[in-house]
Design a protein around this motif. Structure first.
Motif, PDB file in Angstrom:
ATOM      1  N   SER A 139      -4.893  -0.352  -9.381  1.00 52.28           N
ATOM      2  CA  SER A 139      -3.649   0.319  -9.996  1.00 52.28           C
ATOM      3  C   SER A 139      -3.892   0.969 -11.176  1.00 52.28           C
ATOM      4  O   SER A 139      -3.099   1.651 -11.739  1.00 52.28           O
ATOM      5  CB  SER A 139      -2.554  -0.577  -9.973  1.00 52.28           C
ATOM      6  OG  SER A 139      -2.798  -1.569 -10.864  1.00 52.28           O
ATOM      7  N   VAL A 146      -7.752   2.825   0.781  1.00 53.62           N
ATOM      8  CA  VAL A 146      -6.729   3.330  -0.210  1.00 53.62           C
ATOM      9  C   VAL A 146      -6.976   4.951  -0.507  1.00 53.62           C
ATOM     10  O   VAL A 146      -6.137   5.533  -0.595  1.00 53.62           O
ATOM     11  CB  VAL A 146      -6.772   2.579  -1.364  1.00 53.62           C
ATOM     12  CG1 VAL A 146      -5.780   3.281  -2.543  1.00 53.62           C
ATOM     13  CG2 VAL A 146      -6.416   1.003  -1.206  1.00 53.62           C
ATOM     14  N   LEU A 178      -5.355  -5.089  -5.261  1.00 55.81           N
ATOM     15  CA  LEU A 178      -4.325  -3.996  -5.555  1.00 55.81           C
ATOM     16  C   LEU A 178      -3.728  -3.871  -7.020  1.00 55.81           C
ATOM     17  O   LEU A 178      -3.925  -2.646  -7.599  1.00 55.81           O
ATOM     18  CB  LEU A 178      -3.177  -4.248  -4.725  1.00 55.81           C
ATOM     19  CG  LEU A 178      -2.400  -2.930  -4.528  1.00 55.81           C
ATOM     20  CD1 LEU A 178      -3.399  -1.822  -3.770  1.00 55.81           C
ATOM     21  CD2 LEU A 178      -1.069  -3.182  -3.417  1.00 55.81           C
ATOM     22  N   PHE A 213       2.083   1.631  -3.528  1.00 61.85           N
ATOM     23  CA  PHE A 213       1.090   2.123  -4.224  1.00 61.85           C
ATOM     24  C   PHE A 213       0.859   3.523  -4.118  1.00 61.85           C
ATOM     25  O   PHE A 213       0.619   4.440  -5.106  1.00 61.85           O
ATOM     26  CB  PHE A 213      -0.378   1.410  -3.981  1.00 61.85           C
ATOM     27  CG  PHE A 213      -1.526   1.659  -4.613  1.00 61.85           C
ATOM     28  CD1 PHE A 213      -1.845   0.856  -5.699  1.00 61.85           C
ATOM     29  CD2 PHE A 213      -2.116   3.085  -4.546  1.00 61.85           C
ATOM     30  CE1 PHE A 213      -3.064   1.003  -6.292  1.00 61.85           C
ATOM     31  CE2 PHE A 213      -3.461   3.283  -5.254  1.00 61.85           C
ATOM     32  CZ  PHE A 213      -3.734   2.201  -6.173  1.00 61.85           C
ATOM     33  N   LEU A 224       0.845  -1.280  -0.024  1.00 68.70           N
ATOM     34  CA  LEU A 224       0.025   0.178   0.027  1.00 68.70           C
ATOM     35  C   LEU A 224       0.882   1.315  -0.080  1.00 68.70           C
ATOM     36  O   LEU A 224       0.464   2.265  -0.650  1.00 68.70           O
ATOM     37  CB  LEU A 224      -0.922  -0.090   1.203  1.00 68.70           C
ATOM     38  CG  LEU A 224      -2.220  -0.998   1.210  1.00 68.70           C
ATOM     39  CD1 LEU A 224      -2.926  -1.118   2.793  1.00 68.70           C
ATOM     40  CD2 LEU A 224      -3.066  -0.577  -0.072  1.00 68.70           C
ATOM     41  N   VAL A 274      -8.459  -5.727  -0.207  1.00 75.79           N
ATOM     42  CA  VAL A 274      -7.918  -4.451  -0.053  1.00 75.79           C
ATOM     43  C   VAL A 274      -9.181  -3.431   0.075  1.00 75.79           C
ATOM     44  O   VAL A 274      -9.934  -3.294  -0.920  1.00 75.79           O
ATOM     45  CB  VAL A 274      -7.162  -4.059  -1.324  1.00 75.79           C
ATOM     46  CG1 VAL A 274      -6.504  -2.637  -1.352  1.00 75.79           C
ATOM     47  CG2 VAL A 274      -6.058  -5.043  -1.222  1.00 75.79           C
TER      48      VAL A 274
END
Length: 305
Positions: A106, A157, A102, A29, A26, A152
């Motif tokens: 992305s 996020v 993830l 990311f 994360l 996730v």
């Protein structure tokens, strides 16, 4: 002979990713999202910045494929639905969803269009891996229960990107408006059971706040929180997929958001003909990516019932 070949490769053990590993992914990311363009005025989806994003997505996708046992020896190694639930299969599921979620999210890292061959390659490989994992699921409830901790959270996020803004905005170039409505809309298409209803609504309210002063190019109305925040719930999709729903706002690559109802009418009617597949505000291609597929399909299905 098959056993001998497998032993000779000494494959890496498949274990669930630790909390530390997940937090590290994360963090990477977030760092990549704020990675500055190669030079001032360069589009953030080009050059060395794009190469770093492609590498990150490739690592996630390759690991998802490995866990789903898809590779050169596709017939030799595969997830077996008869494999005892002694931790081996569950570990595969848990590691897979962490990488898969993830990798799907992305798309937003590019902060713009994605090179088409790369986008298609990642989408096809992830879809194929997910299908293979689905073959191992005999009880959807059991699967969801085992993987819940490793999904996730899209809200998490989004919060990480929002709260890291002050730290990264100076080095990321001209991006004071980031994370923008397009980023939030993309992440929220990947929400899962770890995202509470109230949390999702709050994120959609934030999305509407970022669209303050913006009008839908199809109806001319704005995006107020009372009417435009949230989703219309529909039937859930396949095991492991995000909760199927229709967001009330769609945000294409150009950033000129549209009310989903307006977009649905545009899809299903010849009235008010305008440029198909292009924004009525700026004329740019909508530029939908794989992260938009679920809400677009749900929109089209709902509008044509």
């Amino acid at each position: 002979m098959l056993r001998h070949r497998c032993r000779s490769r000494s494959p890496r053990p498949i274990v669930p990713p630790s909390l530390r590993d997940r937090e590290a992914l994360l963090a990477e990311f977030v760092r990549l999202y704020w990675e500055p363009p190669d030079f001032p005025d360069a589009p953030p989806w080009t050059g060395q910045r794009a190469a770093k994003l492609v590498d990150f997505r490739e690592r996630l996708t390759s690991e998802a494929e490995r866990v789903a046992a898809i590779g050169e020896d596709d017939d030799d190694r595969h997830i077996n639905c008869e494999e005892a639930l002694d931790g081996r299969l569950v570990s595969r599921w848990q590691r897979f969803v962490a990488m898969y979620d993830l990798a799907r999210m992305s798309d937003v890292l590019f902060r713009g269009p994605i090179e088409s061959s790369h986008e298609v390659d990642i989408d096809v490989r992830l879809s194929r891996a997910m299908r293979r994992v689905h073959e191992s699921v005999t009880d959807v409830g059991e699967f969801l229960r085992h993987v819940a901790e490793f999904r996730v959270s899209a809200v998490n996020v989004a919060i990480l990107l929002e709260t890291s803004r002050g730290t990264h905005v100076e080095q990321a170039g001209d991006c004071e408006d980031l994370p923008d409505a397009r980023t939030l809309a993309g992440l929220l298409t990947r929400r899962c059971g770890n995202d509470g209803c109230e949390e999702v609504i709050e994120m959609y309210r934030l999305l509407c706040q970022k669209l303050a002063g913006v009008a839908c190019p199809m109806c001319g109305e704005g995006f107020d929180e009372a009417e435009s925040a949230g989703c219309w719930a529909v039937e859930t999709g396949a095991p492991g997929s995000p909760t199927a729903s229709v967001p009330k706002v769609l945000v294409p690559q150009c950033g000129h958001a549209v009310h989903t109802a307006c977009f649905g009418e545009h899809l299903s009617s010849n009235v008010g003909a305008g440029p198909r597949g292009r924004c009525r505000c700026c004329g740019a291609s909508f530029g939908w990516t794989s992260i938009d597929i679920d809400p677009l399909l749900s929109t089209f299905t709902e509008m044509n019932r």
